[in-house]
Design an enzyme around this catalytic site. Sequence first.
Site, mmCIF file in Angstrom:
data_model
loop_
_atom_site.group_PDB
_atom_site.id
_atom_site.type_symbol
_atom_site.label_atom_id
_atom_site.label_comp_id
_atom_site.label_asym_id
_atom_site.label_seq_id
_atom_site.Cartn_x
_atom_site.Cartn_y
_atom_site.Cartn_z
ATOM 1 C CB ALA A 240 -0.802 -0.019 1.043
ATOM 2 C CE LYS A 241 -0.218 5.081 -5.057
ATOM 3 N NZ LYS A 241 -1.132 6.211 -5.865
ATOM 4 N NE ARG A 242 -3.154 1.939 4.880
ATOM 5 C CZ ARG A 242 -3.892 1.237 3.969
ATOM 6 N NH1 ARG A 242 -4.297 1.804 2.760
ATOM 7 N NH2 ARG A 242 -4.418 0.141 4.239
ATOM 8 C CB THR A 243 3.202 0.147 3.587
ATOM 9 O OG1 THR A 243 2.084 -0.565 3.112
ATOM 10 C CG2 THR A 243 4.120 -0.655 4.287
ATOM 11 C CG HIS A 247 6.328 6.219 -1.316
ATOM 12 N ND1 HIS A 247 5.339 5.755 -0.014
ATOM 13 C CD2 HIS A 247 5.501 6.421 -2.476
ATOM 14 C CE1 HIS A 247 4.189 6.081 -0.741
ATOM 15 N NE2 HIS A 247 4.145 6.400 -2.045
#
Length: 307
Positions: A240-243, A247
């Site tokens: 997930a992008k929030r993990t 990034h």
Amino acid sequence: MAPIVTRFAPSPTGDLHLGGAYVALASWWLARRSPAGRYVLRMEDIDTPRVVTGSAERIVADLVGLGLAWDEGPIAQSERLHLYAAAIDALNARGLVYPCDCSRADIARVASAPHAGEETVYPGLCRDRDPGRPMKRAPALRMRVPDEEISFDDGVAGRFVQNLARDVGDFVLRRGDGVYAYQLVVVVDDLDMGMTDVVRGADLLASTPRQIFLARMLGATAPRYHHVPLVVDAHGERLAKRTPGAHVRALREAGIAPEEILGELAHGLGIMPSGQPCSLRDLLASTAAQLAPRAFRIPSRWLAPKR
């Protein structure tokens, strides 16, 4: 053999995700190992409500930080609207486009419930209606598809077959709010930019037959496709992008070197025999004959990088 032309086409909705870096590296490697190959950077910013200000610039900086330089771009889809309009005009001249003022509720009432992982198949409510009739709302424009199978050999997933009428239905080319659909713009751009090979995530595999069909209806041949597995977390779930650590920017700010990121990603793609840190020169010296990607599980040490 003709030069390989690839592209990396992120949506500027946030910083460069590891899944994006995985695809970017694969595309870069394919182009760079081909004599006179080209690597294009394209920003898929067509869905303007989702675009985050400054995201495109940050993605560019993240790619530069990894050394993944491109030959052309960044090219913004938002500056190419005339090409998408012309494509719809060409398709409409062949009787392949019709307006649809159905709401999601209208479609849901008629369509069969999709199975897990499948899309709702448009039931053709507006297909044979008079296009000059009064519209309930600003209409979308749909592509009229035939009842036939489209098949292709994916460079990673192998043979894939889909019946457009049964599995997809007449799909949207332009939404009712005037935004051109991904299915259209990606085909127009890939054809216009001379793409020979497209690398992207496996979540887009099911979109490919309709894009091949669109390319044919526009009088062209679609590129070769390579759908790589999605990057997953330590539990095997889609990252997930929030993990934390998902990034490239967060990893770099935590002190993780570009060579370490490249080494792990290259190993996941089957380019390098191990996940040891490596340089771009090492990648180009690889003896790998082709991409052989596996589901890339992010190293646990990256999930909570220390600053």
